[in-house]
Design a protein around this motif. Sequence first.
Motif, PDB file in Angstrom:
ATOM      1  N   ALA A   1      23.267  31.824  47.371  1.00  0.00           N
ATOM      2  CA  ALA A   1      24.424  32.627  46.978  1.00  0.00           C
ATOM      3  C   ALA A   1      25.627  32.280  47.856  1.00  0.00           C
ATOM      4  O   ALA A   1      25.483  32.024  49.059  1.00  0.00           O
ATOM      5  CB  ALA A   1      24.117  34.113  47.096  1.00  0.00           C
ATOM      6  N   TYR A   2      26.813  32.310  47.238  1.00  0.00           N
ATOM      7  CA  TYR A   2      28.046  31.889  47.909  1.00  0.00           C
ATOM      8  C   TYR A   2      29.165  32.889  47.634  1.00  0.00           C
ATOM      9  O   TYR A   2      29.283  33.431  46.531  1.00  0.00           O
ATOM     10  CB  TYR A   2      28.487  30.504  47.405  1.00  0.00           C
ATOM     11  CG  TYR A   2      27.481  29.423  47.670  1.00  0.00           C
ATOM     12  CD1 TYR A   2      27.583  28.616  48.802  1.00  0.00           C
ATOM     13  CD2 TYR A   2      26.410  29.218  46.806  1.00  0.00           C
ATOM     14  CE1 TYR A   2      26.642  27.621  49.056  1.00  0.00           C
ATOM     15  CE2 TYR A   2      25.467  28.226  47.057  1.00  0.00           C
ATOM     16  CZ  TYR A   2      25.588  27.442  48.180  1.00  0.00           C
ATOM     17  OH  TYR A   2      24.657  26.475  48.434  1.00  0.00           O
ATOM     18  N   ARG A   3      29.998  33.078  48.658  1.00  0.00           N
ATOM     19  CA  ARG A   3      31.212  33.868  48.508  1.00  0.00           C
ATOM     20  C   ARG A   3      32.182  33.489  49.618  1.00  0.00           C
ATOM     21  O   ARG A   3      31.773  32.978  50.666  1.00  0.00           O
ATOM     22  CB  ARG A   3      30.941  35.376  48.550  1.00  0.00           C
ATOM     23  CG  ARG A   3      30.319  35.870  49.855  1.00  0.00           C
ATOM     24  CD  ARG A   3      30.105  37.384  49.869  1.00  0.00           C
ATOM     25  NE  ARG A   3      31.351  38.099  49.953  1.00  0.00           N
ATOM     26  CZ  ARG A   3      31.939  38.456  51.105  1.00  0.00           C
ATOM     27  NH1 ARG A   3      31.393  38.151  52.277  1.00  0.00           N
ATOM     28  NH2 ARG A   3      33.075  39.115  51.098  1.00  0.00           N
ATOM     29  N   PHE A   4      33.467  33.736  49.370  1.00  0.00           N
ATOM     30  CA  PHE A   4      34.456  33.645  50.440  1.00  0.00           C
ATOM     31  C   PHE A   4      34.500  34.983  51.174  1.00  0.00           C
ATOM     32  O   PHE A   4      34.332  36.052  50.575  1.00  0.00           O
ATOM     33  CB  PHE A   4      35.832  33.310  49.872  1.00  0.00           C
ATOM     34  CG  PHE A   4      36.008  31.873  49.485  1.00  0.00           C
ATOM     35  CD1 PHE A   4      36.119  30.874  50.446  1.00  0.00           C
ATOM     36  CD2 PHE A   4      36.068  31.506  48.146  1.00  0.00           C
ATOM     37  CE1 PHE A   4      36.282  29.548  50.091  1.00  0.00           C
ATOM     38  CE2 PHE A   4      36.236  30.185  47.775  1.00  0.00           C
ATOM     39  CZ  PHE A   4      36.342  29.196  48.746  1.00  0.00           C
ATOM     40  N   GLU A   5      34.780  34.919  52.456  1.00  0.00           N
ATOM     41  CA  GLU A   5      34.746  36.118  53.291  1.00  0.00           C
ATOM     42  C   GLU A   5      35.689  37.204  52.780  1.00  0.00           C
ATOM     43  O   GLU A   5      35.358  38.393  52.793  1.00  0.00           O
ATOM     44  CB  GLU A   5      35.101  35.741  54.733  1.00  0.00           C
ATOM     45  CG  GLU A   5      34.926  36.865  55.731  1.00  0.00           C
ATOM     46  CD  GLU A   5      35.154  36.401  57.148  1.00  0.00           C
ATOM     47  OE1 GLU A   5      34.716  37.113  58.075  1.00  0.00           O
ATOM     48  OE2 GLU A   5      35.760  35.331  57.357  1.00  0.00           O
ATOM     49  N   GLY A   6      36.891  36.822  52.320  1.00  0.00           N
ATOM     50  CA  GLY A   6      37.877  37.805  51.896  1.00  0.00           C
ATOM     51  C   GLY A   6      37.962  38.021  50.399  1.00  0.00           C
ATOM     52  O   GLY A   6      38.971  38.537  49.902  1.00  0.00           O
ATOM     53  N   ASP A   7      36.921  37.657  49.676  1.00  0.00           N
ATOM     54  CA  ASP A   7      36.920  37.812  48.221  1.00  0.00           C
ATOM     55  C   ASP A   7      37.087  39.288  47.841  1.00  0.00           C
ATOM     56  O   ASP A   7      36.346  40.149  48.313  1.00  0.00           O
ATOM     57  CB  ASP A   7      35.604  37.267  47.654  1.00  0.00           C
ATOM     58  CG  ASP A   7      35.621  37.096  46.150  1.00  0.00           C
ATOM     59  OD1 ASP A   7      36.429  37.750  45.465  1.00  0.00           O
ATOM     60  OD2 ASP A   7      34.808  36.288  45.648  1.00  0.00           O
ATOM     61  N   ARG A   8      38.053  39.568  46.967  1.00  0.00           N
ATOM     62  CA  ARG A   8      38.302  40.947  46.513  1.00  0.00           C
ATOM     63  C   ARG A   8      37.261  41.428  45.510  1.00  0.00           C
ATOM     64  O   ARG A   8      37.084  42.633  45.316  1.00  0.00           O
ATOM     65  CB  ARG A   8      39.679  41.039  45.848  1.00  0.00           C
ATOM     66  CG  ARG A   8      40.852  40.769  46.769  1.00  0.00           C
ATOM     67  CD  ARG A   8      42.139  40.634  45.954  1.00  0.00           C
ATOM     68  NE  ARG A   8      42.343  41.756  45.058  1.00  0.00           N
ATOM     69  CZ  ARG A   8      43.099  41.724  43.956  1.00  0.00           C
ATOM     70  NH1 ARG A   8      43.706  40.598  43.613  1.00  0.00           N
ATOM     71  NH2 ARG A   8      43.253  42.785  43.213  1.00  0.00           N
ATOM     72  N   TYR A   9      36.584  40.493  44.857  1.00  0.00           N
ATOM     73  CA  TYR A   9      35.676  40.855  43.760  1.00  0.00           C
ATOM     74  C   TYR A   9      34.203  40.762  44.153  1.00  0.00           C
ATOM     75  O   TYR A   9      33.356  41.404  43.534  1.00  0.00           O
ATOM     76  CB  TYR A   9      35.936  39.950  42.553  1.00  0.00           C
ATOM     77  CG  TYR A   9      37.319  40.119  41.981  1.00  0.00           C
ATOM     78  CD1 TYR A   9      37.598  41.117  41.062  1.00  0.00           C
ATOM     79  CD2 TYR A   9      38.366  39.283  42.387  1.00  0.00           C
ATOM     80  CE1 TYR A   9      38.872  41.279  40.549  1.00  0.00           C
ATOM     81  CE2 TYR A   9      39.644  39.440  41.881  1.00  0.00           C
ATOM     82  CZ  TYR A   9      39.891  40.440  40.963  1.00  0.00           C
ATOM     83  OH  TYR A   9      41.161  40.596  40.461  1.00  0.00           O
ATOM     84  N   CYS A  10      33.890  39.979  45.132  1.00  0.00           N
ATOM     85  CA  CYS A  10      32.515  39.867  45.636  1.00  0.00           C
ATOM     86  C   CYS A  10      32.574  40.110  47.135  1.00  0.00           C
ATOM     87  O   CYS A  10      32.859  39.202  47.917  1.00  0.00           O
ATOM     88  CB  CYS A  10      31.940  38.491  45.313  1.00  0.00           C
ATOM     89  SG  CYS A  10      30.249  38.255  45.924  1.00  0.00           S
ATOM     90  N   LYS A  11      32.308  41.340  47.521  1.00  0.00           N
ATOM     91  CA  LYS A  11      32.510  41.761  48.905  1.00  0.00           C
ATOM     92  C   LYS A  11      31.203  41.720  49.698  1.00  0.00           C
ATOM     93  O   LYS A  11      30.116  41.510  49.154  1.00  0.00           O
ATOM     94  CB  LYS A  11      33.103  43.168  48.930  1.00  0.00           C
ATOM     95  CG  LYS A  11      34.481  43.247  48.277  1.00  0.00           C
ATOM     96  CD  LYS A  11      35.072  44.636  48.392  1.00  0.00           C
ATOM     97  CE  LYS A  11      36.476  44.698  47.794  1.00  0.00           C
ATOM     98  NZ  LYS A  11      37.083  46.043  47.906  1.00  0.00           N
ATOM     99  N   ALA A  12      31.329  41.957  50.998  1.00  0.00           N
ATOM    100  CA  ALA A  12      30.173  41.893  51.894  1.00  0.00           C
ATOM    101  C   ALA A  12      29.088  42.882  51.488  1.00  0.00           C
ATOM    102  O   ALA A  12      27.892  42.609  51.660  1.00  0.00           O
ATOM    103  CB  ALA A  12      30.621  42.163  53.331  1.00  0.00           C
ATOM    104  N   GLU A  13      29.471  44.018  50.925  1.00  0.00           N
ATOM    105  CA  GLU A  13      28.483  45.032  50.532  1.00  0.00           C
ATOM    106  C   GLU A  13      27.490  44.489  49.502  1.00  0.00           C
ATOM    107  O   GLU A  13      26.309  44.845  49.512  1.00  0.00           O
ATOM    108  CB  GLU A  13      29.173  46.268  49.956  1.00  0.00           C
ATOM    109  CG  GLU A  13      29.991  47.049  50.962  1.00  0.00           C
ATOM    110  CD  GLU A  13      31.455  46.669  50.954  1.00  0.00           C
ATOM    111  OE1 GLU A  13      32.302  47.576  51.115  1.00  0.00           O
ATOM    112  OE2 GLU A  13      31.751  45.459  50.784  1.00  0.00           O
TER     113      GLU A  13
END
Length: 276
Positions: free
Chosen positions: A193-205
Amino acid sequence: MPNRNLAEHDPLEDFQAREITLNGLSKRVHVAGSGPAVIVMTEMPGISPHVARFSRWVRDAGFTVYMPSLFGRDGMVATAEEGEQVMHRACVSAEFRAFANKKGPNQASPVTQWLRALARMAHGECAGPGVGAIGMCFTGNFALTMMLEPSMLAPVLSQPSLPFDDPGGLEIGPDDLTAVGERLQREDLTVLAYRFEGDRYCKAERFAAYSAALGDRFVARILPDTAARKTGLSPFFEKVVASPHSVVTAHLIDEAGQPTIAARDEILSFFKQRLL
């Protein structure tokens, strides 16, 4: 792979456009390549030139790509207005569950039933040990739900964004999540799984919830916002998405040594390890 202008409509002329009917429902699926099957599920607002480029990378790595048309105009470069319209239609479509169920547990989008059937069909056509899949953004979690299909062996979740109104929601029913977790453990499989740290739509939660549910079977990669492409974005990504988001498509920097290129290469290696 020849260079293409990613700011122009992609005719997808090197894919075979097939009308595939499964479970009584027909969808156009763009197919290319040879080897084991990998299903590439588009992000919002549809099969853009960037999504098609990623599919070609998968094809050139030795796989048969199945790229279903789930929303939007295939090959398009959407305006901000058109992209918002596509997203709105998908949010109210019976095929997708874009928002959390406030009266009970979340459930997977109904379209995942069709996608599981596609995986089963693709495995029959392409043989090999099994099938891989990647979901992005609106379809980000679908590859996990598709693990309920035994032929699915290599699930990748890229910036999974649903449900929009619950940062820690997982867009999968609790019984299905338990079944997937048990299968991952039993068959020694993992989820990338991948995400950018500051993504507004896929957050750390959201990633924290996946980790809590799946343990070390969930392999998370969080990229710094500085790794995201910032120039030459389409109007939809510039005005509507408005944050680092699409790891292997719109926000990928196609230069050696870039974290997004490393992510792409890791995904291709993951497919090769599981499927070749």
